[in-house]
Enzyme design. Structure first.
Site, short mmCIF file in Angstrom:
data_model
loop_
_atom_site.label_atom_id
_atom_site.label_comp_id
_atom_site.label_asym_id
_atom_site.label_seq_id
_atom_site.Cartn_x
_atom_site.Cartn_y
_atom_site.Cartn_z
N CYS A 4 65.53 23.83 22.97
CA CYS A 4 64.78 25.09 22.96
C CYS A 4 63.61 25.02 23.94
O CYS A 4 63.28 26.00 24.60
CB CYS A 4 64.29 25.42 21.55
SG CYS A 4 65.64 25.87 20.44
N GLU A 12 64.00 29.67 18.18
CA GLU A 12 63.35 29.91 19.46
C GLU A 12 64.36 30.41 20.50
O GLU A 12 64.09 31.36 21.23
CB GLU A 12 62.67 28.64 19.97
CG GLU A 12 61.63 28.07 19.03
CD GLU A 12 62.19 27.10 17.99
OE1 GLU A 12 61.38 26.44 17.32
OE2 GLU A 12 63.42 26.99 17.83
N HIS A 15 69.11 27.77 17.28
CA HIS A 15 67.74 27.66 16.78
C HIS A 15 66.96 28.96 16.95
O HIS A 15 67.28 29.80 17.81
CB HIS A 15 67.02 26.52 17.49
CG HIS A 15 67.51 25.18 17.08
ND1 HIS A 15 67.04 24.02 17.65
CD2 HIS A 15 68.42 24.79 16.16
CE1 HIS A 15 67.64 22.98 17.10
NE2 HIS A 15 68.49 23.42 16.19
N CYS A 55 62.69 21.94 19.44
CA CYS A 55 63.44 20.77 19.89
C CYS A 55 63.49 20.76 21.43
O CYS A 55 63.06 21.70 22.08
CB CYS A 55 64.86 20.80 19.32
SG CYS A 55 65.92 22.04 20.10
#
Length: 159
Positions: free
Chosen positions: A106, A79, A77, A103
């Protein structure tokens, strides 16, 4: 003559996050993130994509099917990529601008690294278990989060 129509910090950093989405090969949800120091210096950026050495063309981008045939077990992801891309020693107290609310996985990394504020553009998965868990952890850890609100104009990019 003084220029008065410059963009504000939130607009600038969300613009960097939005520009970062253009690097993602995800056909459904391109996400970008930008980590910023307490004194408004860009520390790192990231987008959602496969780990280094894992070709974006060789791994699946599907959202449905058997787990090994979907993107979820492989993609990194935005992040987390931004956190992993940071080459300095300390990002405690930083802010992260992201185009999608993070999420739970992260969020764990955001909390562990000492990032103190999340500014997000979209919260389209607000009712999902992963985002509900994220907000529960952020609240418990004292990490602030707020939705990005354009100041007078929204940022659009056409490249």
């Amino acid at each position: 003559m003084k220029k008065t129509d410059y963009i504000k910090w939130d607009e600038y950093f969300m613009g960097i996050a939005l520009l970062s989405t253009e690097r993602s090969k995800d056909p459904n949800t391109s996400v970008g993130a930008c980590i910023v120091s307490e004194d408004n210096k860009i520390l790192s950026v990231g987008y959602n994509g496969m780990p280094i050495g894992c070709s974006d063309d060789d791994f699946p981008w599907s959202r449905e099917g058997e787990p090994l045939d979907t993107k979820y077990l492989y993609v990194c992801h935005a992040e987390l990529n931004a956190i992993l891309n940071y080459t300095g020693n300390n990002i405690k107290g930083a802010k992260i601008y992201t185009t999608l609310f993070p999420c739970n996985e992260c969020t764990k990394a955001i909390i562990q690294k000492g990032i103190k504020e999340i500014i997000y553009k979209s919260d389209k998965y607000a009712d999902s278990d992963t985002v509900i868990a994220s907000k529960k952890m952020l609240d418990a850890a004292g990490v602030a989060y707020r939705q990005y609100k354009p100041i007078g104009r929204d940022i659009t990019l056409s490249l």
